[in-house]
Design a protein around this motif. Sequence first.
Motif, PDB file in Angstrom:
ATOM      1  N   ALA A 180       0.941  -1.239   0.164  1.00 30.37           N
ATOM      2  CA  ALA A 180      -0.145  -0.109   0.015  1.00 30.37           C
ATOM      3  C   ALA A 180       0.825   1.315   0.020  1.00 30.37           C
ATOM      4  O   ALA A 180       0.536   2.236  -0.600  1.00 30.37           O
ATOM      5  CB  ALA A 180      -0.934  -0.061   1.080  1.00 30.37           C
ATOM      6  N   MET A 181       1.984   1.156   0.864  1.00 27.56           N
ATOM      7  CA  MET A 181       2.910   2.361   0.953  1.00 27.56           C
ATOM      8  C   MET A 181       3.320   2.609  -0.577  1.00 27.56           C
ATOM      9  O   MET A 181       3.457   3.677  -1.034  1.00 27.56           O
ATOM     10  CB  MET A 181       4.003   1.940   1.832  1.00 27.56           C
ATOM     11  N   ALA A 182       3.790   1.552  -1.155  1.00 25.10           N
ATOM     12  CA  ALA A 182       4.486   1.763  -2.713  1.00 25.10           C
ATOM     13  C   ALA A 182       3.410   2.340  -3.667  1.00 25.10           C
ATOM     14  O   ALA A 182       3.766   3.147  -4.451  1.00 25.10           O
ATOM     15  CB  ALA A 182       4.979   0.510  -2.961  1.00 25.10           C
ATOM     16  N   ALA A 183       2.109   1.869  -3.406  1.00 20.29           N
ATOM     17  CA  ALA A 183       1.249   2.298  -4.210  1.00 20.29           C
ATOM     18  C   ALA A 183       0.733   3.698  -3.911  1.00 20.29           C
ATOM     19  O   ALA A 183       0.626   4.618  -4.980  1.00 20.29           O
ATOM     20  CB  ALA A 183      -0.108   1.509  -4.327  1.00 20.29           C
ATOM     21  N   ASN A 184       0.751   4.284  -2.824  1.00 19.49           N
ATOM     22  CA  ASN A 184       0.600   5.677  -2.591  1.00 19.49           C
ATOM     23  C   ASN A 184       1.784   6.446  -2.990  1.00 19.49           C
ATOM     24  O   ASN A 184       1.364   7.593  -3.411  1.00 19.49           O
ATOM     25  CB  ASN A 184       0.440   5.610  -0.906  1.00 19.49           C
ATOM     26  N   LEU A 185       2.887   5.931  -2.689  1.00 20.36           N
ATOM     27  CA  LEU A 185       3.957   6.828  -3.239  1.00 20.36           C
ATOM     28  C   LEU A 185       4.058   7.030  -4.717  1.00 20.36           C
ATOM     29  O   LEU A 185       4.251   8.074  -5.105  1.00 20.36           O
ATOM     30  CB  LEU A 185       5.386   6.185  -3.040  1.00 20.36           C
ATOM     31  N   HIS A 186       3.905   5.895  -5.480  1.00 19.61           N
ATOM     32  CA  HIS A 186       3.657   6.003  -6.791  1.00 19.61           C
ATOM     33  C   HIS A 186       2.604   7.038  -7.322  1.00 19.61           C
ATOM     34  O   HIS A 186       2.862   7.978  -8.211  1.00 19.61           O
ATOM     35  CB  HIS A 186       3.626   4.588  -7.547  1.00 19.61           C
ATOM     36  N   GLY A 187       1.385   6.697  -6.713  1.00 20.57           N
ATOM     37  CA  GLY A 187       0.388   7.704  -7.318  1.00 20.57           C
ATOM     38  C   GLY A 187       0.352   8.911  -6.838  1.00 20.57           C
ATOM     39  O   GLY A 187       0.008   9.779  -7.754  1.00 20.57           O
ATOM     40  N   VAL A 188       0.920   9.393  -5.872  1.00 21.66           N
ATOM     41  CA  VAL A 188       1.202  10.967  -5.392  1.00 21.66           C
ATOM     42  C   VAL A 188       2.182  11.433  -6.652  1.00 21.66           C
ATOM     43  O   VAL A 188       2.333  12.648  -6.729  1.00 21.66           O
ATOM     44  CB  VAL A 188       1.387  11.086  -3.859  1.00 21.66           C
ATOM     45  N   ALA A 189       3.271  10.597  -6.675  1.00 20.29           N
ATOM     46  CA  ALA A 189       4.320  11.093  -7.446  1.00 20.29           C
ATOM     47  C   ALA A 189       4.022  11.200  -8.958  1.00 20.29           C
ATOM     48  O   ALA A 189       4.319  12.474  -9.480  1.00 20.29           O
ATOM     49  CB  ALA A 189       5.499   9.856  -7.556  1.00 20.29           C
ATOM     50  N   ARG A 190       3.178  10.283  -9.379  1.00 20.16           N
ATOM     51  CA  ARG A 190       2.644  10.800 -10.738  1.00 20.16           C
ATOM     52  C   ARG A 190       1.545  12.069 -10.929  1.00 20.16           C
ATOM     53  O   ARG A 190       1.583  12.824 -11.644  1.00 20.16           O
ATOM     54  CB  ARG A 190       1.647   9.529 -11.089  1.00 20.16           C
ATOM     55  N   ALA A 191       1.026  11.955  -9.734  1.00 17.78           N
ATOM     56  CA  ALA A 191      -0.014  13.264  -9.553  1.00 17.78           C
ATOM     57  C   ALA A 191       0.803  14.662  -9.494  1.00 17.78           C
ATOM     58  O   ALA A 191       0.490  15.668 -10.118  1.00 17.78           O
ATOM     59  CB  ALA A 191      -0.825  13.534  -8.422  1.00 17.78           C
ATOM     60  N   LEU A 192       1.938  14.637  -8.758  1.00 17.04           N
ATOM     61  CA  LEU A 192       2.843  15.622  -8.682  1.00 17.04           C
ATOM     62  C   LEU A 192       3.560  16.201 -10.177  1.00 17.04           C
ATOM     63  O   LEU A 192       3.936  17.007 -10.620  1.00 17.04           O
ATOM     64  CB  LEU A 192       3.822  15.692  -7.634  1.00 17.04           C
ATOM     65  N   THR A 193       3.856  15.057 -10.996  1.00 15.30           N
ATOM     66  CA  THR A 193       4.364  15.060 -12.199  1.00 15.30           C
ATOM     67  C   THR A 193       3.399  15.825 -13.083  1.00 15.30           C
ATOM     68  O   THR A 193       3.849  16.586 -13.708  1.00 15.30           O
ATOM     69  CB  THR A 193       4.601  13.570 -12.991  1.00 15.30           C
ATOM     70  N   ASP A 194       2.190  15.440 -12.981  1.00 17.77           N
ATOM     71  CA  ASP A 194       1.052  16.098 -13.932  1.00 17.77           C
ATOM     72  C   ASP A 194       0.926  17.405 -13.708  1.00 17.77           C
ATOM     73  O   ASP A 194       0.648  18.262 -14.189  1.00 17.77           O
ATOM     74  CB  ASP A 194      -0.096  15.221 -13.759  1.00 17.77           C
ATOM     75  N   ARG A 195       0.724  17.583 -12.128  1.00 19.31           N
ATOM     76  CA  ARG A 195       0.470  19.041 -11.744  1.00 19.31           C
ATOM     77  C   ARG A 195       1.393  19.634 -10.515  1.00 19.31           C
ATOM     78  O   ARG A 195       1.098  19.419  -9.287  1.00 19.31           O
ATOM     79  CB  ARG A 195      -0.962  19.080 -11.088  1.00 19.31           C
ATOM     80  N   PRO A 196       2.596  19.851 -11.131  1.00 19.07           N
ATOM     81  CA  PRO A 196       3.908  20.075 -10.098  1.00 19.07           C
ATOM     82  C   PRO A 196       3.294  21.342  -9.092  1.00 19.07           C
ATOM     83  O   PRO A 196       2.877  22.214  -9.583  1.00 19.07           O
ATOM     84  CB  PRO A 196       4.839  20.340 -10.865  1.00 19.07           C
ATOM     85  N   LEU A 197       4.046  21.337  -7.862  1.00 23.33           N
ATOM     86  CA  LEU A 197       3.713  22.450  -7.084  1.00 23.33           C
ATOM     87  C   LEU A 197       4.833  23.624  -7.625  1.00 23.33           C
ATOM     88  O   LEU A 197       5.828  23.544  -8.132  1.00 23.33           O
ATOM     89  CB  LEU A 197       4.320  22.226  -5.760  1.00 23.33           C
TER      90      LEU A 197
END
Length: 202
Positions: A180-197
């Motif tokens: 679950a940890m890995a999935a959450n890390l990957h999911g949020v990393a992809r979201a930040l790639t698409d919409r970076p801070l």
Amino acid sequence: MKALVINCTLKTSPEPSNTEALAGVVVGQLEKDGVQVDVVRAVDLDIAPGVTSEPVREGDQWPAVHERLLDSEILVIASPTWLGRPSSVAQRVLERMDAMLSETDDDNRPVAYNRVAGVVVTGNEDGAHHVISEISGALGDIGYTVPGQAWTYWHLGPGPGPDYLDEEKGRDWSHSTARAMAANLHGVARALTDRPLSAPPG
């Protein structure tokens, strides 16, 4: 997408590391999701004490680790529990990462922005949540995004006992939490790639 796992065990290679074994479950899930993963056992390197990204002295190998940090969207710090706290190796790694607070990218963002981080902890004594909190808090200070439930741990409670590699009890929960940890890390990393801070307001 790339991930870096820094194993902060006190055991030098090739001695088996309980912490690296549990982190391997996270690695396996990340690789299943197409992430390229690099694993570093920090104690094998000559990392001098200090708070800079540049070499502190001749032979200091931290700058190469720093470059790998900047080349990765995902970071996992893995540490055993010693005296209820992160290992001394983990503390040294975080102290060197402190320099990243003042480093910025080409868009004037802290270099840790738009990168995610999580924590893996092992030990046969209690204190895992404390270790997770200390490391997660430091990573957040540095600028990493720490997703919800971006951690896993294994221990059998207070006092002496068998190690992770010697005991099956509790592994199923630790492994499902690691995935679950890995999935959450990957999911949020992809979201930040698409919409970076963006860079923080001045």
